[in-house]
Design an enzyme around this catalytic site. Structure first.
Site, PDB file in Angstrom:
ATOM      1  N   ALA A  83      40.065  43.729  46.533  1.00 24.74           N
ATOM      2  CA  ALA A  83      39.917  44.955  47.314  1.00 24.74           C
ATOM      3  C   ALA A  83      38.857  44.814  48.396  1.00 24.74           C
ATOM      4  CB  ALA A  83      39.575  46.122  46.393  1.00 24.74           C
ATOM      5  N   THR A  84      37.820  43.997  48.147  1.00 29.88           N
ATOM      6  CA  THR A  84      36.779  43.815  49.158  1.00 29.88           C
ATOM      7  C   THR A  84      37.368  43.229  50.438  1.00 29.88           C
ATOM      8  OG1 THR A  84      34.982  43.581  47.558  1.00 29.88           O
ATOM      9  CG2 THR A  84      34.653  42.575  49.717  1.00 29.88           C
ATOM     10  N   ASN A 130      33.876  54.730  41.770  1.00 28.54           N
ATOM     11  CA  ASN A 130      33.693  53.689  40.760  1.00 28.54           C
ATOM     12  C   ASN A 130      32.489  53.921  39.859  1.00 28.54           C
ATOM     13  OD1 ASN A 130      32.235  53.084  43.278  1.00 28.54           O
ATOM     14  ND2 ASN A 130      31.530  51.250  42.224  1.00 28.54           N
ATOM     15  N   SER A 162      43.251  46.697  43.682  1.00 36.96           N
ATOM     16  CA  SER A 162      42.805  45.448  43.063  1.00 36.96           C
ATOM     17  C   SER A 162      43.496  45.254  41.724  1.00 36.96           C
ATOM     18  CB  SER A 162      41.285  45.488  42.861  1.00 36.96           C
ATOM     19  OG  SER A 162      40.823  44.300  42.256  1.00 36.96           O
ATOM     20  N   HIS A 216      42.409  43.366  38.981  1.00 38.35           N
ATOM     21  CA  HIS A 216      41.632  43.261  37.742  1.00 38.35           C
ATOM     22  C   HIS A 216      41.103  44.594  37.233  1.00 38.35           C
ATOM     23  CE1 HIS A 216      37.246  43.425  38.998  1.00 38.35           C
ATOM     24  NE2 HIS A 216      37.813  43.253  40.181  1.00 38.35           N
ATOM     25  N   THR A 236      47.125  29.962  51.338  1.00 37.23           N
ATOM     26  CA  THR A 236      48.248  29.852  50.405  1.00 37.23           C
ATOM     27  C   THR A 236      48.139  30.896  49.307  1.00 37.23           C
ATOM     28  OG1 THR A 236      48.382  27.472  50.797  1.00 37.23           O
ATOM     29  CG2 THR A 236      49.451  28.314  48.802  1.00 37.23           C
ATOM     30  N   CYS A 283      28.453  45.314  41.174  1.00 34.43           N
ATOM     31  CA  CYS A 283      28.093  44.650  42.427  1.00 34.43           C
ATOM     32  C   CYS A 283      26.613  44.781  42.743  1.00 34.43           C
ATOM     33  CB  CYS A 283      28.908  45.229  43.579  1.00 34.43           C
ATOM     34  SG  CYS A 283      30.679  45.115  43.320  1.00 34.43           S
TER      35      CYS A 283
END
Length: 384
Positions: free
Chosen positions: A68-69, A166, A211, A213, A249, A331
């Site tokens: 997401a970042t 969050n 995201s 995870h 990739t 974070c």
């Protein structure tokens, strides 16, 4: 160990692991190659893309990113517009706002950014000015000031507001906020990381960051949903593999895991919500001596952020070593600074440092809540 840090990350779902395993073993081909093995890998990527898109509004495309970042950076930096964001946004958004010399929009005590219906203006409750960030300052300000940015005002801009916070779980009125941004000719970015797969994503945003995870998928992959007609410039240059917007990739394994997690979340959304609601009621009762931070009604109930005066949150986490919980965003852990989210909703530094965040979800049990609450409360009492 009892794991109560679902906002930091979630356990990998067995179904997601099973979807990934073939692409980690025999299906190792590059999905951008044109031979049969490459085409098979590319097909798996597209299946995953469709599974993720099924949880998002129609009329847009899913661009895979590393998380997401990166998705947020692509949205904010890629649109090239003046940007404004709520003071309670994730660092990925706020750091981009700083870099763009944008505006921070204050929130109320519950952490909610409001529109004054009679004027179409943002409701602001005061915010501390930060280096490189221009705040709106007074109690109410026209939305177009935020959207146009500092002089010279050359055009309308982008507003970024997350759907579920969050740190405190507050649910923002994203559909209304997006409509207000559009009424002033601007665009709207929604960080939906902590809402995706847990609740329906409202229509209205022009870009949505998600995201894997955080929904029991693998780490290292996320996505940006972009509404048709929104123009972005790529921020990573190279082969342009991902729709010309993101070079590098793609991993079929990570894409497959993300897709499987999204599909499972869609199937289990109601059951998961009921389970989380029951855990919330149990946890709130168990922590009756604590004060809840943020809104208690407009909130995702898998997030319980609470405080108790006199408690040292960092010491509490250290003493309850068999329980995984946090004092805020992973974070910012270890920085020593009080949570910017808790400060933005009016808490003092001391109150912020006396706050803990408990996150629970699909694989949490009632017994987990009971054992953790007992241990945390005993440790807290010993400090008082």
């Amino acid at each position: 160990m009892i794991y109560l840090d679902y906002q930091a990350t979630t356990p990998l779902a067995p179904e997601a692991f099973a979807a990934m395993e073939p692409w980690l073993k025999d299906g190792f081909a590059n999905p951008h190659s044109t031979h049969a093995a490459g085409r098979a890998a590319a097909a798996a990527v597209e299946v995953a893309r469709d599974q993720i898109a099924a949880l998002l509004p129609t009329g847009g495309r899913v661009i895979f990113t590393s998380g997401a970042t990166e998705a947020i950076n692509l949205a904010i930096m890629g649109c090239g517009l003046p940007v404004s964001a709520a003071a309670t946004e994730h660092a990925a958004v706020l750091d981009c706002v700083h870099a763009r010399q944008g505006c921070v929009l204050p929130v109320g005590e519950g952490g909610i950014l409001k529109i004054l219906p009679e004027t179409g203006r943002w409701h602001a409750a005061g915010v501390t000015e930060g280096e490189g960030v221009q705040t709106l300052g007074s109690t109410t300000n026209p939305l177009h000031q935020a959207l146009r940015g500092p002089p010279p005002r050359t055009g309308m801009g982008l507003v970024a507001v997350m759907l579920v916070n969050n740190e405190i779980g507050t649910i923002q009125p994203v559909a209304e906020l997006a409509a207000a941004a559009h009424a002033q000719g601007g665009l709207f970015l929604c960080d939906a990381v902590h809402a995706f797969g847990r609740m329906p994503i409202p229509d209205g945003p022009d870009m949505i960051a998600v995201s894997a995870h955080k929904i029991h998928g693998p780490k290292g992959i996320g996505a940006l949903w972009v509404r048709d007609g929104v123009d972005l410039k790529p921020q990573m240059l190279g082969g342009g593999q991902e729709q010309g917007m993101r070079s590098g990739t793609l991993s079929p394994a990570l894409c497959a895991g993300f897709g499987a997690a999204a599909k499972l979340a869609a199937e289990r959304m109601e059951a998961d919500a009921a389970h989380v609601g029951a855990l919330w009621d149990r946890a709130v009762a168990a922590f009756s001596d604590w004060t809840i931070n943020g809104s208690t009604t407009k909130r995702y109930k898998g997030n319980l952020n609470i405080r108790r005066d006199g408690v040292d949150a960092a010491r509490l986490i250290s003493e309850c070593r068999r329980i995984a919980f946090s004092a805020g965003s992973a974070c910012a852990s270890g920085s020593g600074r009080p949570s910017h989210v808790l400060c933005a909703i009016g808490l003092s530094d001391a109150q912020a440092k006396s706050s803990i965040r408990l996150g629970f979800g699909r694989y949490t049990t009632a017994e987990d809540i009971d054992i953790a609450a007992g241990a945390i409360n005993r440790a807290a009492e010993a400090m008082l």
